[in-house]
Write an enzyme that holds these catalytic residues in place. Structure first.
Site, PDB file in Angstrom:
ATOM      1  N   VAL A 133       0.827  -1.098   0.105  1.00  0.00           N
ATOM      2  CA  VAL A 133       0.112  -0.074  -0.018  1.00  0.00           C
ATOM      3  C   VAL A 133       0.909   1.124   0.021  1.00  0.00           C
ATOM      4  CG1 VAL A 133      -1.765   1.177   1.208  1.00  0.00           C
ATOM      5  CG2 VAL A 133      -1.631  -1.036   1.254  1.00  0.00           C
ATOM      6  N   PRO A 134       1.131   1.933  -1.092  1.00  0.00           N
ATOM      7  CA  PRO A 134       2.123   2.873  -1.222  1.00  0.00           C
ATOM      8  C   PRO A 134       1.810   4.123  -0.632  1.00  0.00           C
ATOM      9  CG  PRO A 134       0.607   2.593  -3.287  1.00  0.00           C
ATOM     10  CD  PRO A 134       0.228   1.782  -2.370  1.00  0.00           C
ATOM     11  N   CYS A 135       2.161   4.403   0.474  1.00  0.00           N
ATOM     12  CA  CYS A 135       1.986   5.471   1.654  1.00  0.00           C
ATOM     13  C   CYS A 135       2.897   6.375   1.061  1.00  0.00           C
ATOM     14  CB  CYS A 135       2.126   5.212   2.899  1.00  0.00           C
ATOM     15  SG  CYS A 135       3.311   4.236   3.367  1.00  0.00           S
ATOM     16  N   HIS A 136       4.153   5.802   0.253  1.00  0.00           N
ATOM     17  CA  HIS A 136       5.361   6.840   0.063  1.00  0.00           C
ATOM     18  C   HIS A 136       4.924   7.590  -1.047  1.00  0.00           C
ATOM     19  CE1 HIS A 136       5.489   3.250  -2.857  1.00  0.00           C
ATOM     20  NE2 HIS A 136       6.018   4.074  -3.592  1.00  0.00           N
TER      21      HIS A 136
END
Length: 181
Positions: A133-136
């Site tokens: 889950v790409p929170c970056h």
């Protein structure tokens, strides 16, 4: 055999897999059918011995993360355990809709969700499935912002965020000093 309970980051139980990836080491806790938790291993934790994982799910997780590291447009698709509050799950779902190569500001995502930037930042920091889950892909109004509850510009966690964003092409030519520690 009784199914194992999902473990939390504060648990002392060993990792089910420790993967060595181009951005660093990633600890993984998973059951037979779903991923419970991932954590970027930094500092002393990064010395954990490598464990490739001995289940089909962990082998698939490793293969998908390696595919992402070769091709930033690859979207991992793995069964993730149901975690978090309703709001956190809304934020995490929205993160998955941000395409690779694009960075979105916390405030911008908050407006889309009818919330505030601080709440979105807290949900991003609590993401139990990074980088799946790409929170970056969410950054601050005046710079990189935090990552995994760290705001240490020279720290390893923000170094991982920089690597991921550069890998995806979202930090091709940042303004001097804006994203680099």
């Amino acid at each position: 055999m009784k199914p194992r309970e999902p473990l939390t980051p504060s648990s002392d139980a060993p990792w089910d897999a420790v993967l060595d990836l181009p951005f660093g080491r990633l600890g993984v806790r998973a059951g037979e059918h779903e991923v419970f938790y991932t954590e970027y291993l930094v500092g002393e934790a990064a010395r954990a011995p490598l464990l490739p994982g001995n289940t089909s799910l962990l082998r698939e997780l490793r293969a998908q993360l390696e595919a992402y590291c070769r091709d930033p447009g690859f979207r991992p698709e793995l069964p993730l355990a149901s975690r978090g509050s309703e709001f956190q799950r809304r934020v995490w779902a929205a993160l998955c809709d941000i395409p690779a190569g694009r960075a979105m500001r916390y405030g911008e995502l908050a407006r889309e969700l009818g919330s505030v930037a601080r709440a979105v930042g807290q949900a991003c920091g609590a993401n139990p499935f990074a980088p799946l889950v790409p929170c970056h892909r969410v950054i601050g109004a005046a710079g990189l912002g935090g990552f995994a509850h760290s705001t240490d510009e020279a720290g390893e966690l923000l170094g991982i965020k920089r690597w991921l964003l550069r890998h995806e092409g979202a930090l091709c030519a940042p303004a001097p000093g804006l994203f680099d520690a």
